[in-house]
Design a protein around this motif. Sequence first.
Motif, PDB file in Angstrom:
ATOM      1  N   PHE A 414       0.825  -1.202   0.000  1.00 34.04           N
ATOM      2  CA  PHE A 414       0.000   0.000   0.000  1.00 34.04           C
ATOM      3  C   PHE A 414       0.865   1.260   0.000  1.00 34.04           C
ATOM      4  O   PHE A 414       0.642   2.198   0.741  1.00 34.04           O
ATOM      5  N   GLY A 415       1.889   1.246  -0.857  1.00 35.21           N
ATOM      6  CA  GLY A 415       2.696   2.444  -1.044  1.00 35.21           C
ATOM      7  C   GLY A 415       2.016   3.397  -2.009  1.00 35.21           C
ATOM      8  O   GLY A 415       0.803   3.360  -2.204  1.00 35.21           O
ATOM      9  N   ARG A 416       2.819   4.260  -2.665  1.00 36.32           N
ATOM     10  CA  ARG A 416       2.230   5.246  -3.582  1.00 36.32           C
ATOM     11  C   ARG A 416       1.451   4.574  -4.708  1.00 36.32           C
ATOM     12  O   ARG A 416       0.354   4.993  -5.070  1.00 36.32           O
ATOM     13  N   PHE A 417       2.019   3.516  -5.252  1.00 37.18           N
ATOM     14  CA  PHE A 417       1.395   2.814  -6.366  1.00 37.18           C
ATOM     15  C   PHE A 417       0.090   2.151  -5.927  1.00 37.18           C
ATOM     16  O   PHE A 417      -0.957   2.304  -6.552  1.00 37.18           O
ATOM     17  N   GLY A 418       0.149   1.392  -4.832  1.00 35.26           N
ATOM     18  CA  GLY A 418      -1.029   0.681  -4.355  1.00 35.26           C
ATOM     19  C   GLY A 418      -2.155   1.599  -3.946  1.00 35.26           C
ATOM     20  O   GLY A 418      -3.344   1.286  -4.149  1.00 35.26           O
ATOM     21  N   SER A 422      -5.946   1.378  -5.671  1.00 32.54           N
ATOM     22  CA  SER A 422      -7.131   1.011  -4.884  1.00 32.54           C
ATOM     23  C   SER A 422      -8.301   1.948  -5.086  1.00 32.54           C
ATOM     24  O   SER A 422      -9.463   1.532  -4.977  1.00 32.54           O
ATOM     25  N   GLN A 423      -8.040   3.214  -5.399  1.00 29.66           N
ATOM     26  CA  GLN A 423      -9.116   4.203  -5.403  1.00 29.66           C
ATOM     27  C   GLN A 423     -10.192   3.956  -6.462  1.00 29.66           C
ATOM     28  O   GLN A 423     -11.389   4.004  -6.145  1.00 29.66           O
ATOM     29  N   ALA A 468      -6.661 -14.976   0.285  1.00 33.57           N
ATOM     30  CA  ALA A 468      -6.265 -15.137  -1.116  1.00 33.57           C
ATOM     31  C   ALA A 468      -6.993 -16.289  -1.790  1.00 33.57           C
ATOM     32  O   ALA A 468      -7.229 -16.260  -3.002  1.00 33.57           O
ATOM     33  N   HIS A 469      -7.359 -17.319  -1.019  1.00 39.42           N
ATOM     34  CA  HIS A 469      -8.051 -18.472  -1.601  1.00 39.42           C
ATOM     35  C   HIS A 469      -9.478 -18.134  -1.999  1.00 39.42           C
ATOM     36  O   HIS A 469     -10.111 -18.895  -2.739  1.00 39.42           O
ATOM     37  N   HIS A 470     -10.019 -16.996  -1.524  1.00 46.07           N
ATOM     38  CA  HIS A 470     -11.358 -16.570  -1.923  1.00 46.07           C
ATOM     39  C   HIS A 470     -11.322 -15.406  -2.905  1.00 46.07           C
ATOM     40  O   HIS A 470     -12.346 -15.066  -3.495  1.00 46.07           O
ATOM     41  N   ALA A 471     -10.173 -14.783  -3.082  1.00 48.82           N
ATOM     42  CA  ALA A 471     -10.072 -13.583  -3.914  1.00 48.82           C
ATOM     43  C   ALA A 471     -10.147 -13.949  -5.393  1.00 48.82           C
ATOM     44  O   ALA A 471      -9.548 -14.923  -5.837  1.00 48.82           O
ATOM     45  N   SER A 472     -10.884 -13.156  -6.154  1.00 46.31           N
ATOM     46  CA  SER A 472     -10.925 -13.357  -7.602  1.00 46.31           C
ATOM     47  C   SER A 472      -9.839 -12.553  -8.304  1.00 46.31           C
ATOM     48  O   SER A 472      -9.562 -12.763  -9.479  1.00 46.31           O
ATOM     49  N   LEU A 473      -9.220 -11.617  -7.574  1.00 47.74           N
ATOM     50  CA  LEU A 473      -8.196 -10.753  -8.154  1.00 47.74           C
ATOM     51  C   LEU A 473      -7.116 -10.497  -7.110  1.00 47.74           C
ATOM     52  O   LEU A 473      -7.426 -10.148  -5.972  1.00 47.74           O
ATOM     53  N   VAL A 474      -5.861 -10.689  -7.487  1.00 49.13           N
ATOM     54  CA  VAL A 474      -4.726 -10.400  -6.609  1.00 49.13           C
ATOM     55  C   VAL A 474      -3.865  -9.338  -7.281  1.00 49.13           C
ATOM     56  O   VAL A 474      -3.430  -9.509  -8.426  1.00 49.13           O
ATOM     57  N   LEU A 475      -3.621  -8.230  -6.580  1.00 48.14           N
ATOM     58  CA  LEU A 475      -2.848  -7.111  -7.104  1.00 48.14           C
ATOM     59  C   LEU A 475      -1.548  -7.004  -6.322  1.00 48.14           C
ATOM     60  O   LEU A 475      -1.567  -6.713  -5.122  1.00 48.14           O
ATOM     61  N   VAL A 476      -0.411  -7.240  -6.974  1.00 47.05           N
ATOM     62  CA  VAL A 476       0.895  -7.174  -6.324  1.00 47.05           C
ATOM     63  C   VAL A 476       1.491  -5.798  -6.626  1.00 47.05           C
ATOM     64  O   VAL A 476       1.916  -5.537  -7.755  1.00 47.05           O
TER      65      VAL A 476
END
Length: 601
Positions: A414-418, A422-423, A468-476
Amino acid sequence: MAAESHASHAVDLAPVVILLGSAVLAVPLFKKIGFGSVLGYLAAGLVIGPFGFRVFTEPTAILHVAELGVVMFLFIIGLEMQPSRLWSMRKDIFGLGLAQVGICILLLSWVGVALGYSPQTSLVAGTGFVLTSTAIVMQMLQERGDLAKPRGQKMVSILLFEDLAIVPLLALVAFLAPGGGEVTLMERLQGVAIGLGCILGLVLAGRYLLNPVFRILAAARAREVMTAASLLLVLGAAWWMQLGGLSTAMGAFLAGVLLSESSYRHELEADIEPFRGILLGLFFLAVGMSLDLNVVLGNWEIIALSVIAFTLLKAAGVYGVARAFRANHREAVERTVLMTQGGEFAFVLYAAALAVGIIDPEGSAMLTAIIIVSMLMTPLFVLIHDRLMPEVEVDASGVETPADVRGTALLIGFGRFGQVVSQPLLARGYTITTIDNDPEMIRVAGQFGFKVWYGDGARLDILHAAGAHHASLVLVCVDDQAAATKIVELVRHEFPNALLLARAYDRDHGLELVKAGVDYPVRETFESALKFAHAALDRLGEPEDAITDALDEVRRRDEERFALQLTGGSFAGRELMFGNGGGAVPLNARKAEPDAEPGGG
């Protein structure tokens, strides 16, 4: 002499090896045949216990240590009891759950009275059978694909209430203990005051002390210290409540609830989970060892009659409550079949009742046998139910599915990029779980209204705890190249169905991420550089159409160079999106030209 001295001080590992080996053999076998891990542990304990091969002759010694597994289990339950979740499920938890537990206690408590036992013993015996096996029901709901369906969620709500109910029920056991009449009113009031004081002290510590302490420990970045602190928290809370004359389980549960909204919740859950699993399994092994077969064989008529009576009365209660809360006949029958057994918390309740003298060792052995038999019968009941009432196939042709279903996304970093990423997702109504391993960032984000959980995305246990096992999208979105690659590899291997997007530092890193399994890499400076170029051309007086054509040409050439570099490996047949505004193009359909900028942004 030295060898003899060394041998005399060597640890006897044989019992430990046999204990672990029996569990490793029995649990997978029982799960494979559909009986579940709990029954596997119980059976293994029975085989190696005093009434089997007699590897262990004093199961109570193991039971005392293994009870820590129950304490940690209640801490994990407390962590899941966030006020927001409780509020959204309040009608089913505190309406349906309370009704089922209350009605079933009233019905089942009369079984012991009818068999000639005291009201206190009968109440504890019936209440233990009311508590359904969370392990069995959750496993069967998952196997049947009903866990996320409304009918499955109602059963989960009931199980949550039963998990919550174990705390006041343990307090009830202590209240019903013999010898209560010898305690004066002043002594009882003093004990209540001490207990309330301990609860208040724990609440204040959880509110004002725990988060700052964990922030300091997290800043040290010593994982073993965080694990030690997690264990200290659980055991310390249990010990504190024990000092106040209350249940250790209550202390662990309250500690979990107090930290359910903490940014360190996922880290705590991941650290405690291995110990909880091992110790809880050890608890069930010890319970299996404690099953006195001589008592069972000597009282088989009473045990058989009790199993039948408890099962029928509980079935009537479960079905009646389900119908009263407007469940149709099919749903009510299915809920009845899945929830008519006794559960693992009955062993905790009976052990507490044995410790304070409400039931004797023979009665504890009989009640334990009753619960185990009812658990063994559940898979048979389910098999009969599925044969007699097979699932009705619903014709969904012509039915339009909602277009605005919001999936759950897991954002790592959740730095500048994250923060920017998210917004737009939040603005469109998507639910995002965000984790970061910077305590100061988490604190600052909280001041601006963002809920960020502490955790290292490169740890599998943290990813599981974060959903993560329930997430449909993972954002690294982490800004560490090596960490991003490690997270991508881990997510792709463990959660292959999740859509995986990742932040790349440059072209080489983007190629590395794609080869690791990412679906869409975004180079962190590429689009910002193009926007910068757009502004430069605009201020030089270039027309908008010419600017757009120039930028599109840069994107096209960049896509072709990226595709060429990638197809030099083993990914030529995979369809991935590389366009930054250009659209999705299958790799095997792209025409590529030599890359003159192998290390370009």
